[in-house]
Design a protein around this motif. Structure first.
Motif, PDB file in Angstrom:
ATOM      1  N   LEU A  58      -2.399   4.456   8.543  1.00 57.28           N
ATOM      2  CA  LEU A  58      -2.181   5.514   8.437  1.00 57.28           C
ATOM      3  C   LEU A  58      -1.174   6.369   9.130  1.00 57.28           C
ATOM      4  N   GLU A  59      -0.058   5.506  10.008  1.00 49.84           N
ATOM      5  CA  GLU A  59       0.378   5.643  10.407  1.00 49.84           C
ATOM      6  C   GLU A  59       2.576   5.657   9.718  1.00 49.84           C
ATOM      7  N   SER A  60       2.046   5.438   8.425  1.00 46.36           N
ATOM      8  CA  SER A  60       3.304   5.435   8.021  1.00 46.36           C
ATOM      9  C   SER A  60       3.633   7.020   7.038  1.00 46.36           C
ATOM     10  N   THR A 103      -9.555   2.893   4.895  1.00 46.18           N
ATOM     11  CA  THR A 103      -8.707   2.583   3.462  1.00 46.18           C
ATOM     12  C   THR A 103      -8.471   1.581   3.113  1.00 46.18           C
ATOM     13  N   TYR A 104      -8.322   1.147   1.948  1.00 46.28           N
ATOM     14  CA  TYR A 104      -8.169  -0.209   1.264  1.00 46.28           C
ATOM     15  C   TYR A 104      -7.006  -0.460   0.404  1.00 46.28           C
ATOM     16  N   TRP A 105      -6.938  -1.705  -0.349  1.00 42.03           N
ATOM     17  CA  TRP A 105      -5.725  -1.893  -1.175  1.00 42.03           C
ATOM     18  C   TRP A 105      -6.527  -2.038  -2.439  1.00 42.03           C
ATOM     19  N   HIS A 106      -5.145  -1.290  -3.194  1.00 40.55           N
ATOM     20  CA  HIS A 106      -5.024  -0.503  -4.643  1.00 40.55           C
ATOM     21  C   HIS A 106      -4.683  -2.205  -5.134  1.00 40.55           C
ATOM     22  N   LEU A 107      -5.487  -1.795  -6.331  1.00 34.00           N
ATOM     23  CA  LEU A 107      -5.469  -3.691  -7.411  1.00 34.00           C
ATOM     24  C   LEU A 107      -3.443  -3.093  -7.664  1.00 34.00           C
ATOM     25  N   GLY A 108      -3.961  -2.373  -8.359  1.00 31.25           N
ATOM     26  CA  GLY A 108      -2.199  -1.710  -9.107  1.00 31.25           C
ATOM     27  C   GLY A 108      -0.985  -1.676  -8.383  1.00 31.25           C
ATOM     28  N   HIS A 109      -0.982  -1.471  -6.907  1.00 34.02           N
ATOM     29  CA  HIS A 109      -0.296  -1.676  -6.099  1.00 34.02           C
ATOM     30  C   HIS A 109       0.117  -3.247  -5.869  1.00 34.02           C
ATOM     31  N   GLN A 110      -0.683  -4.123  -6.408  1.00 34.74           N
ATOM     32  CA  GLN A 110      -0.311  -5.801  -5.806  1.00 34.74           C
ATOM     33  C   GLN A 110       0.101  -6.272  -7.432  1.00 34.74           C
ATOM     34  N   ILE A 111       0.355  -5.463  -8.260  1.00 36.90           N
ATOM     35  CA  ILE A 111       0.668  -6.489  -9.632  1.00 36.90           C
ATOM     36  C   ILE A 111       2.688  -6.710  -8.618  1.00 36.90           C
ATOM     37  N   PRO A 112       2.788  -8.084  -9.860  1.00 35.17           N
ATOM     38  CA  PRO A 112       4.432  -8.424  -8.540  1.00 35.17           C
ATOM     39  C   PRO A 112       5.395  -7.211  -9.013  1.00 35.17           C
ATOM     40  N   GLY A 113       5.949  -7.494  -8.192  1.00 39.00           N
ATOM     41  CA  GLY A 113       7.175  -6.591  -8.750  1.00 39.00           C
ATOM     42  C   GLY A 113       7.021  -5.020  -8.881  1.00 39.00           C
ATOM     43  N   ILE A 125       2.841  -5.768   3.823  1.00 35.20           N
ATOM     44  CA  ILE A 125       2.581  -5.910   5.086  1.00 35.20           C
ATOM     45  C   ILE A 125       2.271  -7.791   4.056  1.00 35.20           C
ATOM     46  N   PRO A 126       3.042  -8.511   5.406  1.00 33.28           N
ATOM     47  CA  PRO A 126       2.996 -10.093   5.855  1.00 33.28           C
ATOM     48  C   PRO A 126       1.579 -10.291   5.411  1.00 33.28           C
ATOM     49  N   MET A 127       1.504 -11.752   5.188  1.00 36.82           N
ATOM     50  CA  MET A 127       0.078 -11.935   4.803  1.00 36.82           C
ATOM     51  C   MET A 127       0.178 -13.465   6.078  1.00 36.82           C
ATOM     52  N   PRO A 128      -0.952 -11.928   6.189  1.00 38.04           N
ATOM     53  CA  PRO A 128      -1.111 -13.533   7.801  1.00 38.04           C
ATOM     54  C   PRO A 128      -1.639 -14.941   7.255  1.00 38.04           C
ATOM     55  N   PRO A 129      -1.583 -15.593   8.604  1.00 37.15           N
ATOM     56  CA  PRO A 129      -1.715 -17.094   7.744  1.00 37.15           C
ATOM     57  C   PRO A 129      -3.432 -18.025   7.755  1.00 37.15           C
ATOM     58  N   ARG A 130      -3.665 -18.778   6.736  1.00 39.16           N
ATOM     59  CA  ARG A 130      -4.796 -19.217   6.775  1.00 39.16           C
ATOM     60  C   ARG A 130      -5.673 -19.193   7.314  1.00 39.16           C
ATOM     61  N   PRO A 131      -6.626 -18.565   7.016  1.00 42.88           N
ATOM     62  CA  PRO A 131      -6.875 -18.385   6.159  1.00 42.88           C
ATOM     63  C   PRO A 131      -6.538 -17.001   4.809  1.00 42.88           C
ATOM     64  N   HIS A 132      -5.617 -16.622   5.127  1.00 41.22           N
ATOM     65  CA  HIS A 132      -4.840 -15.259   4.717  1.00 41.22           C
ATOM     66  C   HIS A 132      -6.353 -14.208   5.061  1.00 41.22           C
ATOM     67  N   TYR A 153       0.945  -1.122  -0.098  1.00 41.19           N
ATOM     68  CA  TYR A 153      -0.066  -0.207   0.020  1.00 41.19           C
ATOM     69  C   TYR A 153       0.896   1.214  -0.001  1.00 41.19           C
ATOM     70  N   CYS A 154       0.566   2.096  -0.474  1.00 41.91           N
ATOM     71  CA  CYS A 154       1.194   3.352  -0.272  1.00 41.91           C
ATOM     72  C   CYS A 154       0.342   4.478   0.958  1.00 41.91           C
ATOM     73  N   PRO A 155       1.374   5.237   1.232  1.00 41.23           N
ATOM     74  CA  PRO A 155       0.510   5.783   2.221  1.00 41.23           C
ATOM     75  C   PRO A 155      -0.420   6.870   2.656  1.00 41.23           C
ATOM     76  N   MET A 156       0.345   7.385   1.123  1.00 44.43           N
ATOM     77  CA  MET A 156      -0.227   8.882   0.678  1.00 44.43           C
ATOM     78  C   MET A 156      -1.866   8.515   0.434  1.00 44.43           C
ATOM     79  N   CYS A 157      -2.037   7.587  -0.167  1.00 43.36           N
ATOM     80  CA  CYS A 157      -3.161   6.894  -0.826  1.00 43.36           C
ATOM     81  C   CYS A 157      -3.988   7.032  -0.027  1.00 43.36           C
ATOM     82  N   ALA A 158      -3.217   6.007   1.517  1.00 44.91           N
ATOM     83  CA  ALA A 158      -4.088   5.503   2.464  1.00 44.91           C
ATOM     84  C   ALA A 158      -5.208   6.418   3.124  1.00 44.91           C
TER      85      ALA A 158
END
Length: 467
Positions: free
Chosen positions: A174-176, A134-144, A158-165, A119-124
């Motif tokens: 908002l603190e970044s 706040t929410y997760w943008h699809l464009g930010h999740q593109i690999p690489g 942010i690390p993925m939580p364990p299953r079921p993720h 995520y981008c802190p300014m977008c958040a």
């Protein structure tokens, strides 16, 4: 009929399906297992952050359109476009199975990126001010992708939580603090998101990488790939678009296998490779002036390098030192010195002037190079170097070898015919097969004159016996 309370929140601009599920889990207040059962029909369902699967059941239970979920809120279109052989399988698995990552070949690629939420802190902050969440943008999740395509800001992971993720309130913080990135990383993120939007709308076209590299000078008119220049340029670009060690990037500036399969077009590759090379081809002016200006290939002047080698050897320098200064191989320098009659300071001094003269004498007489090497106790390579240093000697030995073989085959035929004066052609061909066919191919006139006169075939009439 689906209850209204089970519907997902309205889609926000560029929001992922995973983000909508997180917001729904947070707002509804149901236990996670019950929420998964309601949405996916299975309390053990695992949710991928950008390849969310089982879309048919999810669409049915939430009153959504599975086609829109697939096309606009996941990265399935990106993988389907760059993996055309698996396009149908990706679509079917995304709609019907709990996981479509295998169809997207994520486990088969050499390159691997640890799955995180970015995520981008300014977008958040802007999202919180405009939408109250706040929410997760699809464009930010593109690999690489490591930079925001809207702001010149490095993304946070942010690390993925364990299953079921998935878990309650798993949304951008908002603190970044803002961390400004370079222009190359921002431009690459912008290019990647634009490519994804074009793919989603069906307006994207596949790039011919071979022609693209040829147009900017990385492939010659003869089709020779300047792979060292390409590998160096891609590695330099990869080091500028990320601030962390990413498994999707080239390993070094001589990682030729990173792009060779894309040029051949014979195997499917990770979408990030396509994005990286496509971005490089369209924005090559950001990394080098003009078309491969500092990497422009110039054919070396062989005469100038030869003169330089002769000058260094005349000064008494060793072959190793001359090789280091000119970039020529020791074999080339040694052959040049022999042709130019320049004495070499070699240790041990085994091939003296007398030995060299005797070797060349045997070579002119037609002795085999292995026999010459055995007689004088030198290597076969040294004998070959001496032979090639004499102009015309190689062609002379080749002609002598052919003439020797011709005489050997002729005498074989003549001796056999003298021992079998009554023989016919067929018997000669059978008994002297190698000599016969070699002469038939190379000396057809001679073999035709020496062989017995061809006899006419004898016809035997069939006799029918009466029973």
């Amino acid at each position: 009929m689906v209850e209204v309370g089970m519907r997902l929140p309205s889609t926000l601009p560029d929001e992922t399906l995973y983000s909508r599920l997180v917001r729904s889990l947070t707002f509804i207040g149901l236990p996670r297992s019950m929420f998964l059962t309601t949405m996916f029909g299975n309390d053990r369902a695992s949710i991928h952050p950008w390849l969310t699967s089982n879309l048919s059941i999810l669409a049915e239970n939430s009153g959504e359109d599975a086609q829109i979920l697939f096309r606009e809120q996941t990265l399935f279109p990106l993988f389907s476009f760059f993996l055309p052989h698996y396009c149908k399988r990706i679509y079917c698995d995304a709609l019907a199975l709990h996981s479509a990552s295998r169809a997207c070949q994520l486990t088969n690629f050499r390159e691997y990126e640890r799955i995180t939420l970015k995520y981008c802190p300014m977008c958040a902050r802007e999202n919180m001010e405009m939408y109250g969440v706040t929410y997760w943008h699809l464009g930010h999740q593109i690999p690489g992708i490591e930079a925001c395509y809207l702001h010149k800001i490095w993304l946070y992971h942010i690390p993925m939580p364990p299953r079921p993720h998935i878990q309650v309130e798993l949304l951008p913080s908002l603190e970044s603090h803002d961390r400004h990135c370079n222009f190359q990383a921002y431009a690459f993120a912008n290019y990647s998101v634009s490519k994804l939007k074009a793919i989603t709308k069906g307006e994207a076209e596949f790039t011919d990488y071979f022609r693209g590299f040829k147009n900017i000078g990385y492939i010659t008119d003869a089709g020779r790939v300047r792979r060292k220049s390409i590998a160096t340029a891609l590695y330099r670009l990869a080091s500028q678009i990320t601030e962390m060690n990413n498994g999707l990037l080239p390993k070094s500036d001589d990682d030729y296998s990173y792009f060779s399969n894309l040029l051949k077009g014979k195997s499917d590759q990770h979408p990030f490779k396509h994005l990286l090379i496509g971005f490089f081809l369209e924005h090559v002016d950001l990394f080098c002036k003009g078309k491969i200006a500092e990497l422009e290939y110039k054919k070396p002047d062989s005469s100038a390098s030869s003169d330089k080698c002769k000058k260094l050897l005349s000064q008494g320098l060793s072959m190793a030192e001359a090789s280091r200064r000119t970039g020529k191989s020791r074999c080339f320098i040694k052959a040049l010195a022999i042709r130019s009659n320049i004495s070499l300071n070699l240790r041990p001094r085994k091939i003296t002037v007398s030995v060299k003269e005797n070797i060349l004498l045997l070579a002119q007489k037609g002795f085999h190079r292995k026999e010459i090497a055995r007689r004088w106790g030198v290597s076969v390579g040294s004998v070959e170097t001496l032979i090639s240093s004499v102009p015309g000697l190689v062609n002379y030995r080749k002609a002598a070898r052919i003439e020797s073989k011709c005489r050997r085959h002729k005498i074989r035929i003549i001796r056999w015919l003298s021992e079998h004066p009554q023989a016919i052609r067929q018997q000669c061909r059978k008994e002297c097969g190698a000599a016969f066919f070699w002469l038939y191919r190379h000396k057809p006139t001679w073999i035709e004159n020496i062989l017995p006169v061809a006899t006419s075939p004898v016809q035997h009439r069939k006799v029918k016996h009466k029973l």
